[in-house]
Scaffold this active site. Structure first.
Site, PDB file in Angstrom:
ATOM      1  CG  ASP A 138     -22.314  11.752  28.162  1.00 40.21           C
ATOM      2  OD1 ASP A 138     -21.814  11.703  27.024  1.00 40.21           O
ATOM      3  OD2 ASP A 138     -22.490  10.749  28.868  1.00 40.21           O
TER       4      ASP A 138
ATOM      5  CG  ASN B 231     -16.629   7.720  16.950  1.00 40.59           C
ATOM      6  OD1 ASN B 231     -16.174   8.488  16.119  1.00 40.59           O
ATOM      7  ND2 ASN B 231     -15.882   7.133  17.854  1.00 40.59           N
TER       8      ASN B 231
ATOM      9  CG  HIS C 199     -12.567   6.295  15.429  1.00 43.70           C
ATOM     10  ND1 HIS C 199     -13.105   6.426  16.691  1.00 43.70           N
ATOM     11  CD2 HIS C 199     -12.373   4.954  15.245  1.00 43.70           C
ATOM     12  CE1 HIS C 199     -13.229   5.235  17.251  1.00 43.70           C
ATOM     13  NE2 HIS C 199     -12.784   4.322  16.388  1.00 43.70           N
TER      14      HIS C 199
ATOM     15  CG  ASP D  42     -11.427  12.249  15.877  1.00 43.25           C
ATOM     16  OD1 ASP D  42     -12.006  11.871  16.919  1.00 43.25           O
ATOM     17  OD2 ASP D  42     -10.382  11.727  15.445  1.00 43.25           O
TER      18      ASP D  42
ATOM     19  CG  ASP E 110     -19.550  11.103  24.402  1.00 37.68           C
ATOM     20  OD1 ASP E 110     -18.975  10.799  25.475  1.00 37.68           O
ATOM     21  OD2 ASP E 110     -20.623  10.583  24.044  1.00 37.68           O
TER      22      ASP E 110
END
Length: 352
Positions: free
Chosen positions: A226, A234, A239, A243, A269
């Site tokens: 994680d 983010n 985003h 990404d 994530d």
């Protein structure tokens, strides 16, 4: 009397002599007229049949030349007698060049699953008079090296006495359909963003690893990753930045994963790794290498540089594991233990 016997046996172009005169001469002329009329009728019928046969032949030829399926016919020795235009296109051979050659010289195929070369089973079709149809797809190699994925059916050709005198092979190109099928299968099992396998496929692989551990007493390990502070990145940079970070970071993590291991994006994530045939001490080394790789990765977005980290949970996959859901829950719990211990500092381990 000889001419009359000939007419009786169907030789209608005979002429009876009319020298008798009187009523007998009239009868002789009548026989000649009748014979001539029957002869003309027979010739007309024969011509009509020939015209109809020619028409049917042209129609069949036109159909063979216009259909998209490849058609190859052979004689009873497996030598080619005809290729239609579709077969010419798919094999790279012209009808003239292929005629007289053995089928296996022109129709070069191999298995789509094993990639092994296949010699077409002519004996089954010609010698035993049975239809041949491969359930699996075949790969056809054209003369110039191009390949097609095909499906095929071959049937024996029989004469009026039901003797096999050859074979007709029909095959068609399913390359585009197969490509679309492969794409759909890939999309169903892979993550669009990173190209890694997705959660559904990962859990299927994990279940297989669990069965392997239970049945074969093999030892594997589940690594649950994680990313730390990803939400902040983010939310701060958008985003698109998030990404891009996930794509780049997944490539760096992949370098630390062994060739036989299974690496997946589980969502958001979160990532997962199945470390196959891996005792816990070795699994801990790999997990630590992944953690250090993430920690040392410096990401720059439009002039802004930042670092992230990873919390990792590690669980052994052994025969005592009960089921998939329990295994995932233990890996998730181990990951949160790592977070509670300071994020990116140590590996959370769950003991089974």
């Amino acid at each position: 009397m000889g001419a009359i016997r000939q007419i009786k046996h169907g030789n209608l172009n005979q002429i009876v002599s009319t020298n008798a005169g009187g009523e007998l001469g009239v009868l002789e002329e009548g026989i000649n007229e009748m014979s001539h009329a029957l002869y003309e009728m027979h010739e007309k019928e024969r011509q009509q049949n020939a015209d109809m046969l020619f028409f049917e032949k042209i129609k069949a030829q036109t159909m063979l030349e216009s259909i998209g399926e490849g058609v190859i016919s052979t004689d009873c020795n497996g030598k080619i007698t005809y290729l239609n235009p579709a077969a010419e296109q798919l094999t790279g051979w012209s009808n003239g060049s292929a005629t007289g050659k053995l089928l296996y010289e022109v129709f070069l195929i191999r298995s789509s699953s094993t990639n092994a070369a296949i010699k077409y089973p002519l004996e089954t079709c010609i010698h035993h008079g049975a239809t041949v149809k491969h359930d699996a797809l075949l790969i056809l190699l054209r003369q110039d090296g191009k390949e097609y994925v095909i499906q095929d059916t071959a049937s024996p050709i029989k004469d009026k006495q039901h003797n096999v005198i050859g074979m007709v092979l029909v095959f068609h190109d399913v390359s585009k359909i197969q490509h679309m099928s492969d794409q759909l299968a890939y999309q169903a099992t892979h993550d669009d963003l990173t190209g890694l396998i997705n959660r559904r496929e990962f859990e299927s692989c994990l279940n297989e690893s669990l069965i392997s551990a239970q049945e074969n007493k093999t030892r594997h390990a589940l690594c649950y990753i994680d990313l730390d502070q990803f939400k902040v990145i983010n939310d701060t940079y958008g985003h698109q930045a998030g990404d891009d970070l996930l794509r780049r970071l997944s490539n760096h993590i992949k370098e630390k994963v062994r060739k036989g291991d299974i690496f997946a994006r589980l969502g958001g994530d979160e990532f997962g790794v199945i470390l196959t045939d891996c005792p816990m001490d070795k699994a801990l080394q790999i997990a630590s290498a992944i953690k250090n790789t993430v920690q040392s990765f410096e990401y720059t977005w439009h002039g802004h540089s930042f670092n992230t980290g990873a919390s990792i949970g590690l669980v052994p996959i052994i025969g005592d594991n009960t089921n998939l859901n329990e295994l995932m829950m233990k890996a998730d719990s181990a990951c949160y233990i790592a977070k509670d211990n300071g994020r990116n500092r140590e590996i959370g381990r769950a003991h089974v």
